[in-house]
Enzyme design. Structure first.
Site, PDB file in Angstrom:
ATOM      1  CG  ASP A  65      -3.181   4.728   0.568  1.00  0.00           C
ATOM      2  OD1 ASP A  65      -3.193   4.683  -0.677  1.00  0.00           O
ATOM      3  OD2 ASP A  65      -4.065   4.204   1.274  1.00  0.00           O
ATOM      4  CG  HIS A  66       1.587   5.810   4.916  1.00  0.00           C
ATOM      5  ND1 HIS A  66       0.828   6.688   5.640  1.00  0.00           N
ATOM      6  CD2 HIS A  66       1.301   4.598   5.401  1.00  0.00           C
ATOM      7  CE1 HIS A  66       0.131   6.023   6.531  1.00  0.00           C
ATOM      8  NE2 HIS A  66       0.398   4.745   6.400  1.00  0.00           N
ATOM      9  CD  GLU A  68      -7.111  -0.105   1.091  1.00  0.00           C
ATOM     10  OE1 GLU A  68      -7.508   0.820   1.795  1.00  0.00           O
ATOM     11  OE2 GLU A  68      -6.144  -0.814   1.390  1.00  0.00           O
ATOM     12  NE  ARG A  92      -9.621   8.369   3.986  1.00  0.00           N
ATOM     13  CZ  ARG A  92      -9.843   7.534   5.001  1.00  0.00           C
ATOM     14  NH1 ARG A  92      -9.070   6.498   5.187  1.00  0.00           N
ATOM     15  NH2 ARG A  92     -10.822   7.753   5.836  1.00  0.00           N
ATOM     16  NE  ARG A 111      -7.866  11.249   5.415  1.00  0.00           N
ATOM     17  CZ  ARG A 111      -8.324  10.640   6.519  1.00  0.00           C
ATOM     18  NH1 ARG A 111      -7.533   9.830   7.186  1.00  0.00           N
ATOM     19  NH2 ARG A 111      -9.539  10.847   6.933  1.00  0.00           N
ATOM     20  CG  HIS A 153      -5.671  -1.993   9.130  1.00  0.00           C
ATOM     21  ND1 HIS A 153      -5.295  -1.369  10.288  1.00  0.00           N
ATOM     22  CD2 HIS A 153      -6.185  -1.033   8.331  1.00  0.00           C
ATOM     23  CE1 HIS A 153      -5.598  -0.080  10.191  1.00  0.00           C
ATOM     24  NE2 HIS A 153      -6.124   0.151   9.020  1.00  0.00           N
ATOM     25  CG  ASN A 161      -1.835   1.144   1.327  1.00  0.00           C
ATOM     26  OD1 ASN A 161      -1.423   2.288   1.143  1.00  0.00           O
ATOM     27  ND2 ASN A 161      -3.086   0.886   1.606  1.00  0.00           N
ATOM     28  CB  THR A 181      -9.446   1.508   6.926  1.00  0.00           C
ATOM     29  OG1 THR A 181      -8.998   2.151   5.744  1.00  0.00           O
ATOM     30  CG2 THR A 181     -10.777   0.835   6.681  1.00  0.00           C
ATOM     31  CG  HIS A 221      -8.421   4.164   0.674  1.00  0.00           C
ATOM     32  ND1 HIS A 221      -8.661   3.966   2.008  1.00  0.00           N
ATOM     33  CD2 HIS A 221      -9.628   4.494   0.140  1.00  0.00           C
ATOM     34  CE1 HIS A 221      -9.950   4.163   2.268  1.00  0.00           C
ATOM     35  NE2 HIS A 221     -10.555   4.502   1.148  1.00  0.00           N
ATOM     36  CD  GLU A 266      -7.106  -6.267   2.883  1.00  0.00           C
ATOM     37  OE1 GLU A 266      -7.337  -5.882   1.717  1.00  0.00           O
ATOM     38  OE2 GLU A 266      -6.346  -5.647   3.665  1.00  0.00           O
TER      39      GLU A 266
HETATM   40  N1  PXP Z   1      -5.795  -3.243   4.006  1.00  0.00           N
HETATM   41  C1  PXP Z   1      -6.746  -2.290   4.053  1.00  0.00           C
HETATM   42  C2  PXP Z   1      -8.121  -2.643   3.610  1.00  0.00           C
HETATM   43  C3  PXP Z   1      -6.468  -0.984   4.499  1.00  0.00           C
HETATM   44  O1  PXP Z   1      -7.433  -0.056   4.528  1.00  0.00           O
HETATM   45  C4  PXP Z   1      -5.135  -0.668   4.857  1.00  0.00           C
HETATM   46  C5  PXP Z   1      -4.780   0.729   5.258  1.00  0.00           C
HETATM   47  O2  PXP Z   1      -4.945   1.595   4.187  1.00  0.00           O
HETATM   48  C6  PXP Z   1      -4.174  -1.695   4.774  1.00  0.00           C
HETATM   49  C7  PXP Z   1      -4.525  -2.961   4.379  1.00  0.00           C
HETATM   50  C8  PXP Z   1      -2.733  -1.445   5.142  1.00  0.00           C
HETATM   51  O3  PXP Z   1      -2.664  -1.170   6.503  1.00  0.00           O
HETATM   52  P1  PXP Z   1      -1.286  -0.691   7.136  1.00  0.00           P
HETATM   53  O4  PXP Z   1      -0.985   0.649   6.524  1.00  0.00           O
HETATM   54  O5  PXP Z   1      -1.581  -0.606   8.597  1.00  0.00           O
HETATM   55  O6  PXP Z   1      -0.267  -1.712   6.776  1.00  0.00           O
END
Ligand code: PXP
Length: 237
Positions: free
Chosen positions: A9-10, A70, A45, A49, A191, A7, A101, A43, A151
């Site tokens: 996103d960060h 996502e 959103r 953001r 997550h 992921n 989330t 994701h 998931e």
């Molecule tokens: N899976 C889903 C559905 C999520 O919403 C997220 C966070 O965006 C993740 C996995 C990844 O989570 P983490 O950033 O805590 O590894």
């Protein structure tokens, strides 16, 4: 073999802190792929953001493994995703005030709304995964929507305060993985997974893919910082 979805996103969160072009999440996606990621997760959103529409369009073009977007069931987002047509989408709950989330989707209580979105996206050849808590009734409802995958939310396990709680969450995840597989679903999990707690999760039989973001990007800052400082030092001298 258990797959890894990264992921990114960060990277976009960091970019948005400056509202400039870097770090580019698409560049991050390509690095993750060349390092062995089996899919790229982002994701879009409602509050934009971090990831924005331009990012998802560019990711759809650039990602060679599998883009897994996502998304919430918000109609505006559903229309955007239908236009982008990623190979996979994961439906997640979304709350504007949350930092990330929080719980899984309540498929049991929101069955009709979720099924409608699953049908709509599947008609557009998008494989659907539902992000749910590891509960038998949610797995049963997820299967009934026609989604191909689930998931399992590993947040309860990742945030467990003591060993007893951790073991309880781990058992729920193990049982849910078997339950999902027996219902013919592909079972993913994610997550809050990190370099310590991932080991127990990776041993769960039946899991297809783990989706991990925060800990990988956090670790990347430190594994990359030494090189980044050295490069800058060399440039300025
Ligand atoms: N899976 C889903 C559905 C999520 O919403 C997220 C966070 O965006 C993740 C996995 C990844 O989570 P983490 O950033 O805590 O590894």
């Amino acid at each position: 073999m258990l797959k890894l979805g990264v992921n990114i996103d960060h990277l976009a969160t960091l970019r948005e802190a400056r509202k400039i072009a870097e770090p580019d999440p698409v560049k991050g996606a390509l690095i993750a792929e060349s390092a062995g990621a089996d899919s790229i997760v982002a994701h879009l959103r409602q509050d934009r953001r971090h990831i924005n529409e331009t990012d998802v369009k560019r990711l759809q073009e650039a990602v060679k493994t599998r883009l897994n977007l996502e998304m919430s069931v918000n109609p505006e987002i559903v229309e955007i995703i239908k236009k982008i047509k990623p190979p996979q989408a994961t439906l997640v709950p979304e709350n504007r005030r949350e930092i990330t989330t929080e719980g899984g989707l309540d498929v049991v209580s929101n069955f009709d709304q979720i099924k409608k979105v699953v049908d709509d996206l599947r008609r557009n050849d998008i494989i659907i995964s539902l992000f749910i808590d590891p509960e038998p009734e949610q797995i049963e409802a997820a299967k009934k929507t026609g989604a191909e995958a689930i998931e399992l939310h590993t947040g309860g396990y990742a945030n467990a305060k003591d060993k007893t709680e951790k073991i309880r969450h781990l058992k729920k995840l193990k049982d849910s993985a078997l339950e999902g597989v027996s219902r013919g679903l592909a079972v993913n999990a994610g997550h809050g997974l990190n370099y310590e707690n991932v080991k127990d999760i990776a041993l769960i039989s039946g899991l297809d893919e783990l989706n991990i973001g925060h800990s990988i990007i956090s670790e990347a800052v430190f594994t990359g910082l030494d090189k980044a400082v050295r490069q800058m030092k060399e440039l300025i001298s």
